[in-house]
Design a protein around this motif. Structure first.
Motif, PDB file in Angstrom:
ATOM      1  N   ARG B 287      44.159  37.037  44.949  1.00  0.00           N
ATOM      2  CA  ARG B 287      45.012  38.220  45.068  1.00  0.00           C
ATOM      3  C   ARG B 287      45.719  38.512  43.748  1.00  0.00           C
ATOM      4  NH1 ARG B 287      48.845  36.149  47.404  1.00  0.00           N
ATOM      5  NH2 ARG B 287      50.212  36.264  45.597  1.00  0.00           N
ATOM      6  N   ARG B 288      46.230  37.460  43.124  1.00  0.00           N
ATOM      7  CA  ARG B 288      46.923  37.651  41.843  1.00  0.00           C
ATOM      8  C   ARG B 288      45.967  38.264  40.816  1.00  0.00           C
ATOM      9  NH1 ARG B 288      51.857  34.951  41.092  1.00  0.00           N
ATOM     10  NH2 ARG B 288      52.412  33.450  42.719  1.00  0.00           N
ATOM     11  N   ARG B 289      44.741  37.772  40.784  1.00  0.00           N
ATOM     12  CA  ARG B 289      43.755  38.308  39.833  1.00  0.00           C
ATOM     13  C   ARG B 289      43.477  39.780  40.154  1.00  0.00           C
ATOM     14  NH1 ARG B 289      41.854  37.717  35.805  1.00  0.00           N
ATOM     15  NH2 ARG B 289      39.637  37.445  36.128  1.00  0.00           N
ATOM     16  N   ALA B 290      43.326  40.093  41.444  1.00  0.00           N
ATOM     17  CA  ALA B 290      43.034  41.476  41.826  1.00  0.00           C
ATOM     18  C   ALA B 290      44.167  42.407  41.416  1.00  0.00           C
ATOM     19  CB  ALA B 290      42.826  41.549  43.337  1.00  0.00           C
ATOM     20  N   LEU B 291      45.387  41.924  41.522  1.00  0.00           N
ATOM     21  CA  LEU B 291      46.543  42.782  41.237  1.00  0.00           C
ATOM     22  C   LEU B 291      46.859  42.879  39.738  1.00  0.00           C
ATOM     23  CD1 LEU B 291      48.919  41.777  44.186  1.00  0.00           C
ATOM     24  CD2 LEU B 291      47.525  43.829  43.951  1.00  0.00           C
ATOM     25  N   GLY B 292      46.082  42.179  38.915  1.00  0.00           N
ATOM     26  CA  GLY B 292      46.244  42.391  37.471  1.00  0.00           C
ATOM     27  C   GLY B 292      46.671  41.180  36.671  1.00  0.00           C
ATOM     28  N   ALA B 293      46.750  39.996  37.309  1.00  0.00           N
ATOM     29  CA  ALA B 293      47.090  38.803  36.535  1.00  0.00           C
ATOM     30  C   ALA B 293      45.889  38.405  35.680  1.00  0.00           C
ATOM     31  CB  ALA B 293      47.464  37.658  37.472  1.00  0.00           C
ATOM     32  N   GLU B 364      37.444  34.591  42.069  1.00  0.00           N
ATOM     33  CA  GLU B 364      37.012  35.993  42.119  1.00  0.00           C
ATOM     34  C   GLU B 364      37.700  36.698  43.277  1.00  0.00           C
ATOM     35  OE1 GLU B 364      35.401  37.682  40.081  1.00  0.00           O
ATOM     36  OE2 GLU B 364      34.651  36.098  38.770  1.00  0.00           O
ATOM     37  N   PRO B 365      38.381  37.789  42.999  1.00  0.00           N
ATOM     38  CA  PRO B 365      39.121  38.489  44.062  1.00  0.00           C
ATOM     39  C   PRO B 365      38.244  38.831  45.251  1.00  0.00           C
ATOM     40  CG  PRO B 365      39.700  39.390  41.930  1.00  0.00           C
ATOM     41  CD  PRO B 365      38.585  38.412  41.688  1.00  0.00           C
TER      42      PRO B 365
END
Lengths: 211, 372
Positions: B287-293, B364-365
């Protein structure tokens, strides 16, 4: 605003690509519904448009610039600053408070948390999330959780808002709240793309693309 | 990114790491407990050994491991200007020369007990207890408690007269260092303005390191410039210095081995805990990766979280082990040992967290977030 050109994508080990040579343009100020039977690659396409996956071939343009082949860090920064996401089951962090969830992207965008918290509380009020902001997602209803996810997506007033089945398990009242929020956001000049199985949600969008 | 922006980001990252740690009480608690256990193990074993080692070494040092004394008979021809010549020798921390002792008595008790009085030469006589700005240099004397007692001057007020007819006001009490215990009961008359031609009977040299006693001794002997070398003897503490090195190396070797084993165990445990944590929270990182981290931010977040937990564990562990050592009457190993162990622990846990952090950053998101 957002354009997909000759997009082809296939999962590793899959015999056929999820879709091939797909082209579409999503203009600012409109809502688009991506519909179709399960397994047609709607969510995959949404994740591709959100720069979380790289296409096998083709390109995605954000603000007129090719973006899908940029390095991971550039795509992450674009996601943080230009995109907003609403996931199928809200995807909130169950260990953090409501306000922490809403303001999560502040860290990724490099903005002050206090300013983000101020805006986050205003969004929670706007969408009628009447729970103490120090409560955790496990202590709120599914409808409330999806509204919280919507607040998180709208925190940065993103230019592009992508929503994956945002009303999947919601009651009609909450579904209407979510649909209105997506339309309202598009009215501010944003591009909104929604993956949905709901004919009502699709009908509420300006445009419908069947996969 | 500007400096202010970078600072803001570091503060935000640390705050997020702290909040994440609090939100995962079990994993955080276990990590802190592992670090506390590690600190207690090291401090109560190696720390205790180091403390004991420092105590033993201090005992050896008080015996004068860095001292060399040159004794010259009256007609040997050793003069005070030897101090000028040895000033160019590297490895000397302090040096002073002393005249042959002359018997002195309390001026008002001529038949009283006699104590040996020595003229003292050197530019840093404050090491003997003599004040830096001595009043009437060359005309006043300083005496040890033992000498004052013999002279009948318990209030450090009076004067002494030597058998050669010189009189000196006794103006202060001194506590001669251990390496001058052979001069007790001691009375010194500082001679800061010596010409250099004055005859001296003893030259005392303190080296910077016990290992330098041998080489410095050779160098000093080569510049004594005496008339008759056969009337000069030198006493060194080289054997004590060798004993000191032996004690130090054996104890240090034992401690080092123990610390390495403990650190390695801690590193493995922290890595296992963090891998478990990352596996349980794959969806969170997706989720963090999907949101831009960015991947870098995910790695930095986990490493900062590890650092926060480690520092908490180190703080608690240090306080607990210090209390335990004090309660058991064992010597404390000193702040530098504590600081070194803290830094090593931090480096170990961060090193151990690196692989789980990189693993977390590659989530991977779409794989973690999609609902079947």
């Amino acid at each position: 605003m957002l354009r997909a050109q000759n997009l082809t994508f296939g999962y590793p080990h899959a015999s056929e690509p999820a879709f091939a040579d797909w082209t579409a343009e999503f203009t600012a100020g409109t809502t688009t519904a991506l519909t179709g039977p399960s397994g047609r690659g709607k969510s995959t396409l949404l994740y591709l448009l959100g720069l979380m996956l790289r296409p096998t071939s083709g390109e995605i343009f954000v603000d007129g610039r090719p973006a899908s082949r940029s390095d991971d860090s550039t795509r992450a920064h674009l996601r943080a600053k230009r995109f907003g996401f609403v996931f199928q089951d809200a995807a909130l962090d169950p260990t953090r408070t409501v306000i922490d969830n809403v303001t999560e992207t502040a860290l990724y965008r490099g903005v002050s948390r206090s300013a983000a918290a101020h805006r986050g509380r205003a969004l929670l009020d706007r969408f009628g999330v009447e729970v103490p902001s120090n409560r955790k997602p496990g202590q709120v209803s599914g409808g409330q959780a999806q509204r919280i996810a919507l607040c998180r997506a709208l925190l940065s007033a993103p230019a592009i808002l992508l929503a994956d089945e945002p009303t999947g398990n919601l009651d009609p009242v909450t579904t209407a709240v979510v649909v209105d929020a997506l339309r309202d956001h598009a009215a501010t000049g944003a591009t909104v793309i929604v993956v949905t199985h709901s004919p009502d949600v699709a009908a509420a969008c300006d445009r419908r693309i069947e996969l | 990114m500007t400096v202010a922006g970078f600072r803001l980001q570091v503060i935000a990252l640390t705050r997020e790491a702290w909040a994440t740690s609090i939100a995962q009480p079990v994993a955080s608690g276990v990590t802190v407990l592992v670090v506390i256990g590690m600190i207690l193990t090291v401090m109560l074993t190696s720390g205790r050994t180091i403390g004991a080692e420092q105590k033993v070494l201090a005992s050896i040092d008080t015996a004068g491991t860095r001292t060399l004394q040159v004794r010259a008979e009256a007609d040997a021809g050793l003069t005070a200007d030897v101090l000028t010549r040895i000033a160019h020798i590297h490895g000397i921390e302090w040096a002073a020369a002393f005249s042959a002792p002359v018997d002195a008595t309390n001026t008002v008790i001529p038949d009283g007990a006699r104590v040996p009085a020595r003229l003292a030469y050197g530019s840093h006589l404050e090491r003997l207890g003599v004040p830096r700005g001595s009043p009437l240099p060359g005309a006043v004397a300083y005496a040890s408690p033992a000498a004052l007692d013999l002279l009948g001057l318990p209030d450090v007020a009076g004067s002494i007269t030597t058998t050669t007819g010189s009189s000196y006001d006794v103006v202060g009490q001194i506590l001669p260092p251990e390496f001058l215990s052979g001069f007790e009961p001691a009375v010194f008359v500082p001679q800061p303005h010596a010409t250099g031609s004055e005859a001296v009977a003893a030259l005392v040299v303190i080296t910077e390191d016990p290992a330098l006693v041998g080489p410095v001794s050779d160098a000093v002997l080569s510049v004594l410039a005496v008339d008759d070398p056969t009337k000069v003897t030198i006493q060194t503490s080289e054997e004590l210095a060798q004993l000191r090195l032996l004690v130090q190396s054996q104890l240090a070797s034992f401690s080092r081995g123990l610390v390495l084993v403990t650190l390695a165990t801690t590193g493995v445990l922290v890595a296992v805990i963090l891998f478990g944590l990352v596996m349980m929270r794959r969806r969170d990182f997706g989720r963090r990766r999907a949101l831009g981290a960015t991947r870098g931010l995910i790695v930095a977040l986990l490493l900062t979280q590890t650092a926060v937990l480690t520092l908490t564990g180190v703080g608690v562990g240090m306080v607990a082990s210090t209390i335990a050592l004090i309660a058991s009457g064992d010597p404390l190993p000193g702040p530098s040992f504590g600081a070194a162990i803290s830094m090593l622990t931090l480096a170990t846990t961060i090193g151990a967290a690196l692989l789980p952090a990189v693993f977390a950053s590659t989530r991977e998101p779409i794989r973690e977030l999609r609902v079947a």
